[in-house]
Design a protein around this motif. Structure first.
Motif, mmCIF file in Angstrom:
data_model
loop_
_atom_site.group_PDB
_atom_site.id
_atom_site.type_symbol
_atom_site.label_atom_id
_atom_site.label_comp_id
_atom_site.label_asym_id
_atom_site.label_seq_id
_atom_site.Cartn_x
_atom_site.Cartn_y
_atom_site.Cartn_z
ATOM 1 N N ALA B 145 0.623 -0.871 0.238
ATOM 2 C CA ALA B 145 0.479 0.301 -0.004
ATOM 3 C C ALA B 145 1.087 1.801 0.201
ATOM 4 N N LEU B 148 1.815 3.307 -2.551
ATOM 5 C CA LEU B 148 0.694 4.503 -3.847
ATOM 6 C C LEU B 148 0.134 5.126 -3.068
ATOM 7 N N PHE B 154 -2.842 7.796 -11.323
ATOM 8 C CA PHE B 154 -3.208 6.109 -11.249
ATOM 9 C C PHE B 154 -4.717 5.392 -12.177
ATOM 10 N N PHE B 157 -6.173 1.484 -11.285
ATOM 11 C CA PHE B 157 -6.998 2.022 -10.736
ATOM 12 C C PHE B 157 -8.175 2.113 -11.222
ATOM 13 N N THR B 187 -8.124 4.806 3.909
ATOM 14 C CA THR B 187 -8.060 5.497 2.503
ATOM 15 C C THR B 187 -8.603 6.687 2.377
ATOM 16 N N GLN B 196 -11.759 3.072 -7.575
ATOM 17 C CA GLN B 196 -10.237 3.503 -7.091
ATOM 18 C C GLN B 196 -9.987 2.550 -6.113
ATOM 19 N N MET B 200 -7.942 -0.724 -5.897
ATOM 20 C CA MET B 200 -6.832 -0.911 -4.915
ATOM 21 C C MET B 200 -6.793 -2.190 -4.106
ATOM 22 N N MET B 217 2.972 -3.715 -5.966
ATOM 23 C CA MET B 217 1.751 -2.642 -6.347
ATOM 24 C C MET B 217 3.241 -1.835 -6.700
ATOM 25 N N LEU B 221 1.650 0.361 -10.820
ATOM 26 C CA LEU B 221 1.044 1.718 -10.948
ATOM 27 C C LEU B 221 1.847 2.499 -11.906
#
Lengths: 246, 246
Positions: B145, B148, B154, B157, B187, B196, B200, B217, B221
Motif C-alpha cells: 500500500a 501508492l 492512478f 486503478f 484510505t 479506485q 486498490m 504494487m 502503478l
C-alpha cells in the motif's frame, strides 16, 4: 456414528427463532437441511439456547450425529456450502463424545444486548440494535443491574409462557457499558428464564432514562410479579455470544 | 431559502447506488422523497461522494435547499421520520451558507474497506464485508500500500467508465490493519477515481495472499494500465466514512 459440536453465528432477522416451526423458517431447519445435504442423513440439530424470533447469535452451540466420521474442517466447510444463502454460518466444528449434549452439558450462557442510544435511528444496524433516542445514564443502569446479581426468584423478569420448572436462577454477571453511541448490556448465567434478558434490559432502560431509581430494581425483583417489572424490549439487539462447557 | 448540510448513514445493499436511476431505488431518491414530504418542496439532494450500488456510508455528506428556515434538529428528526423504513438516516443537519456545496466544497474523502478474513463466510455481516477465506498477510499488504501514497497517475486503478478529466490523484492515506478476524483498509484523498478504492483493495489482496510481492504494487502503478492491476473487489465491504471541509 459420530457426534459433532458446532459453534454457529446467525442473523436472527429472517427466522421465527431457533426452533423448527410449521409456519415459517427457523435456524434449526436451515441447519438440519444443510446436514441432510452434507451427509445424506436426516438428523436433529440440537442447540444450547433456543433463541426467539429476531434474536442473533455469534456463539450459539449445537450438536448433531453424523452417520460416519468426517474431518472437522470438512464438516464446517461442507455445512457452510449447503447453508448458502442463509445468514447462518458454522464458525467451528469439533468431534465430541457421544454423551456431549449442547443443551444439557452446558454450564453457562452469555448474552450481549446492544442499545443504540442516539437521536438518529439505526441505518446500517437496523434490526441489530434496539434504538432508544432518549439519553440513557449507563452508570445508573449499572447500579440498578447490581441488585439482580446472585441467586434470586426472577418471576418479575419471566415471560408468562416460560416453561422452566422453577423461577430461581443465579445471575453471574450483568454489566452496563457505554461504547460510543451504544450501550452494551452483557450478562451471564448457567441458564435464563424465557425473555429474562429482554425483560431485565427493558426494565433497566427505565432506570437509564430516570423514570426509575436504581433501587427500584430491587423493589421489582422482590415483588416476584411480572407486572412489577418494565416492558419486554425488542429482540433486535440481543446476541447469544457464548455457551460454556466444562 | 435555506441550505442544509446533512451527514448521512446508510446500508447500500437495497440501492442501485447514490444516484437517482430510472430502473431501481437509489439513496438520492429516498432522501429527495423525504425532503418533499418534510417541506412540501421538490428539490435536488446533492452528495459529496456518489457511492456505487451496494456501497455503504457512515459519513456521507449532502446538501439541499429548503423553501424556508427550520431548526436543524427538526430537519434531522423530520427527515428521519419520512425516511422510514429505508435503512438511510440523517445523523446531523446543519444550516450552511448558500455557497456551500457538498461535492465542490469538499477537500477530502475517507473510506474504510472491511475484509472478513476467516474460513467461515459472513453470517451477521453478510453484504457488509468482503469475505476472503484464504489467510492474508496484513503487514505485506501495508508494504504494498505504501507504494501508492502521494501524487501519481492512478490509471491502473481506474474504472474504464471513469469520467474524471485526469487520472492524476494524490493519495493521502492507505493503511492496512488486522482487527480480530477482519482486515481494515482505510484510505483518504481529496478525491478518488471511479472504482479506485475497490481496485486498490482487490490488488492488495493479491499481495496479502502471497501471489504478488509488495513491490509489485509499484510495478502495477507505473504501468498506468488497468490490466496491470488486480480485479475490482465487491462493493460489500466499502464504507464512505467521512467528508472533509475547510
Amino acid at each position: 456414528m459420530a457426534r459433532y459440536k458446532l459453534t454457529i453465528e446467525y442473523d436472527g432477522r429472517p427466522y421465527h427463532g431457533w426452533q423448527r416451526q410449521d409456519h415459517g423458517p427457523s435456524v434449526q431447519q436451515a441447519l438440519e437441511e444443510a446436514v441432510l445435504r452434507f451427509c445424506q442423513s436426516e438428523t436433529l440439530v440440537q442447540c444450547a439456547g433456543r433463541t426467539d424470533a429476531g434474536v442473533h447469535a455469534t456463539g450459539q452451540v449445537a450438536h448433531f450425529d453424523a452417520p460416519r466420521d468426517y474431518r472437522c474442517d470438512r464438516v464446517r466447510d461442507g455445512l457452510n456450502f449447503h447453508l448458502r444463502p442463509h445468514p447462518v454460518v458454522v464458525l467451528a466444528a469439533e468431534a465430541v463424545a457421544d454423551d456431549f449434549h449442547a443443551r444439557f452439558s452446558a454450564i453457562g450462557r452469555s448474552y450481549l444486548f446492544r442499545i443504540l442510544n442516539r437521536r438518529a435511528p439505526a441505518g446500517l444496524d437496523a434490526g441489530r440494535v434496539w434504538w432508544v433516542p432518549v439519553a440513557l445514564d449507563a452508570d445508573a443502569m449499572q447500579q440498578g443491574a447490581d441488585y439482580l446479581l446472585g441467586h434470586h426468584d426472577f418471576t418479575t423478569f419471566r415471560a408468562s409462557e416460560c416453561q422452566a420448572k422453577s423461577p430461581m436462577k443465579t445471575l453471574d454477571a450483568l454489566s452496563v457499558t457505554r461504547v460510543g453511541e451504544e450501550i452494551h448490556v452483557a450478562t451471564s448465567a448457567r441458564s435464563f428464564l424465557h425473555h429474562q434478558v429482554r425483560n431485565m434490559v427493558g426494565t433497566l432502560k427505565l432506570v437509564g432514562e430516570g423514570k426509575w431509581r436504581p433501587e427500584d430494581m430491587k423493589r421489582a425483583l422482590d415483588a416476584r410479579d411480572r407486572s412489577a417489572g418494565g416492558p419486554t424490549c425488542p429482540p433486535d439487539g440481543l446476541y447469544l455470544t457464548a455457551v460454556h462447557y466444562r
